[in-house]
Design an enzyme around this catalytic site. Structure first.
Site, PDB file in Angstrom:
ATOM      1  N   LYS A  77       0.838  -1.202   0.000  1.00 20.02           N
ATOM      2  CA  LYS A  77       0.000   0.000   0.000  1.00 20.02           C
ATOM      3  C   LYS A  77       0.877   1.257   0.000  1.00 20.02           C
ATOM      4  O   LYS A  77       2.090   1.179   0.162  1.00 20.02           O
ATOM      5  CB  LYS A  77      -0.900  -0.004   1.245  1.00 20.02           C
ATOM      6  N   ARG A 125     -10.219   0.441  15.645  1.00 20.78           N
ATOM      7  CA  ARG A 125     -10.084   1.158  14.368  1.00 20.78           C
ATOM      8  C   ARG A 125     -10.995   0.456  13.372  1.00 20.78           C
ATOM      9  O   ARG A 125     -12.205   0.417  13.557  1.00 20.78           O
ATOM     10  CB  ARG A 125      -8.620   1.188  13.931  1.00 20.78           C
ATOM     11  N   ARG A 153       1.165 -10.590   7.125  1.00 25.21           N
ATOM     12  CA  ARG A 153       1.002  -9.414   6.255  1.00 25.21           C
ATOM     13  C   ARG A 153       2.102  -8.383   6.517  1.00 25.21           C
ATOM     14  O   ARG A 153       1.831  -7.268   6.959  1.00 25.21           O
ATOM     15  CB  ARG A 153      -0.359  -8.753   6.497  1.00 25.21           C
ATOM     16  N   TYR A 203      15.024  30.144   7.424  1.00 30.03           N
ATOM     17  CA  TYR A 203      13.963  30.922   8.056  1.00 30.03           C
ATOM     18  C   TYR A 203      14.132  31.021   9.573  1.00 30.03           C
ATOM     19  O   TYR A 203      14.461  30.042  10.245  1.00 30.03           O
ATOM     20  CB  TYR A 203      12.608  30.294   7.757  1.00 30.03           C
ATOM     21  N   CYS A 219      13.054  23.959   4.586  1.00 29.10           N
ATOM     22  CA  CYS A 219      12.181  24.793   3.757  1.00 29.10           C
ATOM     23  C   CYS A 219      11.344  23.904   2.835  1.00 29.10           C
ATOM     24  O   CYS A 219      11.480  22.684   2.821  1.00 29.10           O
ATOM     25  CB  CYS A 219      13.019  25.759   2.934  1.00 29.10           C
ATOM     26  N   ASP A 260      11.435  23.502  -0.416  1.00 27.76           N
ATOM     27  CA  ASP A 260      12.137  22.854  -1.518  1.00 27.76           C
ATOM     28  C   ASP A 260      13.614  22.599  -1.256  1.00 27.76           C
ATOM     29  O   ASP A 260      14.301  22.081  -2.134  1.00 27.76           O
ATOM     30  CB  ASP A 260      12.040  23.729  -2.781  1.00 27.76           C
TER      31      ASP A 260
END
Length: 385
Positions: free
Chosen positions: A39, A137, A225, A271, A323, A325
Site C-alpha cells: 500500500k 479502528r 502481512r 527561516y 524549507c 524545496d
C-alpha cells in the site's frame, strides 16, 4: 526516447534487497504464507515494482489499502491474489470483483454493497471478514459478527460470495509480550471459531503485521502481512535494527548539492535563523524540502544539527529550518566551494550513511513515515530488478 528527469535528487530502490527481505520474512513465517503489503505506493518505493519484486522473493499474496491500488496491480498484469480493505460507500466494487480482487468486509454496510455488486455482476465475491479485536479502528465489533455471518453465509449458499478469510490487526505488535496482544488473539480465535462453526470454509486466517511476523510466531496463523519489513526497515527498532533481522533497507535517497558559498561568522541560516554560523564557513544547498517529504521537525538549531546526511565520508546534518524545496548544510570552513557533490540523506547504512530510522529519530517519528511521505516529484529509480 523517454524524458530525462532534471530533478536534482532521486530515490534509488534496490529490488534485489526487496526480494531478499521477502525471503527472510518467508523463512520467519514458517508454514504461513506471506502477503506482501504494498500500500501507499509500496511504502513510497513504487507500487508495481515492489509488488513484482515481493512475488519474485516468495510472497504469494499482495495486500493494499485502497481499491485504486488493487486495480493498478491488475492493470499491470499482476495475477496473484490481491486483498484490499479500505473503501467508502459507493465504491466501484463490481469492477473489483471482475478484476478478481478479494475484498475486506469491515462493516454491515460493506457486506451489503459487496453482495449487491456480486449479484449485479454475476461474480462470486471473495470476502475476508475483518473483526475489531481490540485496536478500536477498522473492523466490525465481535458482537456484530454473528449477524454478518448470517448474511454472508446465506449469500454463500446462493453463490454470491465465499467467506475465504477472517482477519484483524494488532494494536501493540511492536511489544510482543504486551497483554493486549494475547487478549486480541483470544478474541480473534473466538471469531475464527464462530465463522467455522457456522460453515465458513476459510482459506486464510491472518493477524500478523511486520512486527508480529518478525517477533511473534504465535500470531502467524495461515498468512502474515508484512509491509514495512518488505522494504527492509525494522518495525521494532527498540528490539533490533534491520541487520538484526537480516533485512536490507531498499531505498537510498540522494540529492545533488546545487549551491555552495562562503559566509562569515554570525550568518543566520534559513527561516527565523534557528541556526547561526559560529565561524566563517561554507554553506551548501540540498534541493529537497518538506514538499518532498523531508520532515520540518528535523530542522537544526543552535543546539544540534537536524536530519543527518552524508557528504563524501562526512556525516553532517541540516543547519536551520527545513524549507519547502531545500535544506542547508554547514559544510565547514575547509569545504570546497563547488556544487555537484552527492548528498545521501538515507540508505541501507552499509556505507556509513544515515538510515531512515536515523531520520525518524531526528524528527521524533517512525521510519514508516519517513519513506511513505517521500514526495511524488522525487524520481524513483529501480535497480536490481
Amino acid at each position: 526516447m523517454g524524458a530525462v528527469s532534471a530533478f536534482p535528487a532521486r530515490a534509488v530502490i534496490d529490488l534485489a534487497a526487496v526480494r531478499s527481505n521477502v525471503a527472510v520474512l518467508s523463512a520467519r513465517a514458517g508454514s504461513a504464507a506471506v502477503m506482501a503489503v504494498v500500500k501507499a505506493d509500496g511504502y513510497g518505493h513504487g507500487l508495481v515494482p515492489m509488488a513484482r519484486a515481493a512475488l519474485a522473493g516468495g510472497a504469494t499474496w499482495l495486500g493494499v489499502a485502497q481499491l485504486d491500488e488493487a486495480m493498478t496491480l491488475r492493470a499491470a498484469g499482476i495475477e496473484a491474489p490481491v486483498l484490499t480493505w479500505l473503501y467508502a460507500p459507493g465504491a466501484p466494487l463490481g469492477a473489483a470483483l471482475e478484476a478478481g480482487i478479494d475484498l475486506a468486509v469491515a462493516s454491515p454496510w460493506a457486506l451489503d454493497e459487496v453482495l449487491a455488486a456480486a449479484r449485479a455482476t454475476g461474480r462470486t465475491a471473495r470476502v475476508h471478514l475483518k473483526v475489531d479485536t481490540g485496536l478500536g479502528r477498522g473492523g466490525m465489533m465481535p458482537d456484530q459478527l454473528d449477524a454478518a455471518l448470517d448474511v454472508a453465509l446465506a449469500a454463500q449458499a446462493e453463490g454470491a460470495c465465499a467467506v475465504v478469510g477472517v482477519f484483524s490487526h494488532l494494536a501493540w505488535a511492536d511489544a510482543p509480550d504486551h497483554p493486549t496482544v494475547l487478549a486480541q488473539a483470544r478474541v480473534f480465535d473466538d471469531a475464527v471459531a464462530a465463522a467455522e462453526r457456522r460453515g465458513a470454509r476459510l482459506e486464510v486466517r491472518h493477524l500478523a503485521n511486520s512486527a508480529a511476523t518478525l517477533t511473534n510466531p504465535a500470531m502467524h496463523y495461515d498468512l502474515v502481512r508484512p509491509g514495512l519489513a518488505v522494504t527492509g526497515l525494522s518495525p521494532v527498532p527498540q528490539i533490533g535494527d534491520a541487520a538484526h533481522f537480516g533485512l536490507v533497507p531498499a531505498m537510498r535517497l540522494e540529492a545533488t548539492l546545487v549551491l555552495t558559498k562562503r559566509v562569515p561568522a554570525g550568518q543566520g541560516v534559513s527561516y527565523a535563523h534557528l541556526y547561526t554560523t559560529s565561524r566563517e564557513t561554507v554553506l551548501g544547498i540540498v534541493p529537497l524540502g518538506y514538499a518532498d517529504g523531508i520532515p520540518r521537525h528535523a530542522s537544526g538549531d543552535a543546539e544540534r544539527w537536524g536530519g543527518p546526511v552524508q557528504v563524501g565520508d562526512r556525516r553532517l546534518g541540516v543547519a536551520g529550518r527545513v524549507c519547502m524545496d531545500q535544506v542547508v548544510l554547514d559544510l565547514g570552513p575547509g569545504a570546497a566551494e563547488v556544487a555537484g557533490d552527492t548528498v545521501v540523506l538515507f540508505g541501507s547504512g552499509a556505507d556509513g550513511e544515515p538510515t531512515a530510522q536515523d531520520w525518524a529519530d531526528a524528527a521524533g517519528t517512525i521510519s514508516y513515515e519517513i519513506v511513505t511521505r517521500l514526495g511524488a516529484r522525487v524520481p524513483r529509480v529501480h535497480v536490481g530488478g
